[in-house]
Design an enzyme around this catalytic site. Structure first.
Site, short mmCIF file in Angstrom:
data_model
loop_
_atom_site.label_atom_id
_atom_site.label_comp_id
_atom_site.label_asym_id
_atom_site.label_seq_id
_atom_site.Cartn_x
_atom_site.Cartn_y
_atom_site.Cartn_z
N ASN A 1 0.50 -1.39 -0.07
CA ASN A 1 -0.11 0.05 0.16
C ASN A 1 0.80 1.56 0.22
OD1 ASN A 1 -1.25 -2.18 2.24
ND2 ASN A 1 -3.36 -0.82 1.00
N VAL B 1 0.16 6.52 -1.21
CA VAL B 1 -0.47 6.07 -0.13
C VAL B 1 -1.45 5.07 -1.14
CG1 VAL B 1 -1.64 6.15 1.68
CG2 VAL B 1 0.24 7.45 1.51
N CYS B 2 -1.70 3.57 -0.73
CA CYS B 2 -3.06 2.83 -1.54
C CYS B 2 -4.12 2.49 -0.53
CB CYS B 2 -2.52 1.72 -2.46
SG CYS B 2 -3.58 1.02 -3.02
N LEU B 3 -4.55 3.37 0.04
CA LEU B 3 -6.00 3.73 0.92
C LEU B 3 -7.33 3.30 0.39
CD1 LEU B 3 -5.96 2.07 4.01
CD2 LEU B 3 -6.27 4.73 4.29
#
Length: 450
Positions: A247, A254-256
């Site tokens: 992530n 930021v992969c969220l």
């Protein structure tokens, strides 16, 4: 022309000649003083004949000379063929003595070698001992607030990205977020917000125990856009070029789901009425920096219960811990603005535990597993250090390897040995308790007794 007129004319001419002669004397005396043979007993400006021509320090300070050319000091390429042996260090020192109190423009001192102050000129009381430095680090860390406001962020990722036009509602909502952060931050998260740029925020979080991120420091920059809270904030991770989580990209992405950078459902998505910056930070720490980050990769969770998936997760943790150690070094050497005291104090306090974990993992244990206490081992080490016998063997018998890591790559230990040495050096500088490891290193470097 009458006699009186001729007299006045001659008098004026005489004064002019006298001034010229005086100026010539001044220039000649200065030239001779600066080019004086260093072997001579007459130092620069010490001759009695030159006392009348010597410029005082006050005159130098009040002079209008803003620039200094090399030719003014008799330094010329043609002098290389002179008869005497030119001592450059002596010459520079004489010039430095003459210009000690000269008020030069900022930056000049750094570029002119003979204007640089020698270390020996610094008074002893201006130096701080290592114990004083360590105590200062500890005090600053002790009083480092979890939440605080700062004036600006010159090194913030979004510092050069204007937020655009905003209104009172935008300001009120951000102040509401600030209040939540100030009152409800977990003990392992620290935040700084900008007074001059309300849209900017920086957070530091400590990696949770039991994960490959334990005791690490991870930094995030966030910006509240002009459409906040209708849209979530944008967040950048200070990766140092390392990807230690599916992530968290090397580019800082930021992969969220909560940030809208990944698809999500229901409560996973941003809700303008309920979602907050506090929720974002807690989600990153709890959901991203977890025990098995390998399974954060979409689709990989289906392999969590088979042997192949578990081995891949262990390999990923090994790599992740190495990246976490490199991130520690990166933060120690280039601490983000306004978090310098946190970085120094945190690793001063946790340095011993981090080094113990490194050693424990190199012995074959799983990354993230609990490292046994070494209190007994340390006492034995102190008692036997004078005899030259190592207590590491006793320590290994006490620390039972109940969580061994099978099938680990050979490069893990090799890489960790290098990282261990670098961390040991950096932690020593910050005053961490590294005595045990320094003693072990010293014994290892000594030749075995015959």
């Amino acid at each position: 022309m009458g006699f009186t007129a001729k007299f006045v004319h001659l008098t004026g001419f005489g004064l002019f000649v006298a001034v010229c002669v005086l100026c010539s004397c001044l220039i000649l005396s200065a030239w001779e003083a600066l080019t004086l043979d260093p072997s001579s007993s007459d130092l620069v400006g010490s001759s009695k004949e030159n006392n009348s021509c010597k410029a005082s320090e006050a005159e130098l300070q009040n002079s209008d000379y803003g620039e200094v050319d090399e030719e003014d000091y008799g330094v010329d390429d043609e002098d290389e063929g002179s008869d005497y042996d030119f001592d450059e260090s002596y010459f520079n020192q004489q010039l430095a003595d003459k210009f000690d109190d000269l008020d030069l423009p900022p930056g000049v001192e750094a570029t002119v070698p003979w204007l640089q102050k020698a270390v020996t000129n610094v008074e002893p009381e201006n130096f701080k001992s290592m114990s004083e430095i360590e105590d200062e680090i500890g005090q600053k860390y002790k009083f480092f607030k979890q939440f605080d406001t700062v004036e600006d962020f010159s090194d913030h990722h979004y510092a050069n990205k204007p937020v655009g036009k905003t209104g009172k509602e935008w300001t009120k909502r951000i102040q509401h977020d600030w209040k939540l952060l100030e009152n409800d931050l977990p003990a392992s998260i620290y935040v700084r917000v900008s007074e001059n740029r309300m849209d900017l925020l920086r957070a530091a979080m400590i990696g949770p125990q039991g994960t490959p991120y334990h005791d690490g420091l991870f930094f995030f920059d966030a910006q509240f856009t002009d459409s906040y809270p209708a849209t979530p904030p944008v967040v950048y991770y200070h990766s140092g070029g390392l990807r230690l989580n599916p992530n968290l990209y090397e580019t800082g992405k930021v992969c969220l789901s909560l940030l809208g950078t990944w698809e999500g459902h229901g409560c996973e998505k941003w809700n303008s009425a309920q979602s907050t910056m506090l929720q974002v930070l807690i989600s990153i720490q709890a959901l991203v920096l977890n025990e098995n980050p390998y399974f954060n990769e979409p689709g990989y969770e289906t392999f969590a219960n088979n042997t192949s998936g578990q081995r891949s997760a262990l390999d990923y943790n090994d790599t992740t811990f190495q990246h976490s150690c490199r991130t520690m070094l990166y933060s120690l050497r280039r601490p983000p603005q306004h978090f310098e005291d946190l970085v120094a104090g945190h690793f001063r306090e946790c340095g011993r535990a981090i080094l113990a974990a490194c050693k424990y993992y190199m012995e074959g244990n799983k990354v993230g597993s609990v490292v046994p206490s070494n209190d007994n081992e340390d006492k034995e080490l102190e008692n036997t250090s004078a005899e030259g016998s190592s207590s590491s063997g006793a320590g290994k018998t006490q620390n039972k390897k109940v969580d061994l890591r099978a099938g680990r790559t050979v490069t893990f230990k090799t890489n960790m040995e290098v990282l261990f040495e670098e961390l040991l050096m950096e932690f020593n500088v910050k005053g961490a308790d590294t005595k045990k490891f320094c003693v072990e290193k010293l014994k290892k470097s000594q030749p075995a007794a015959s």
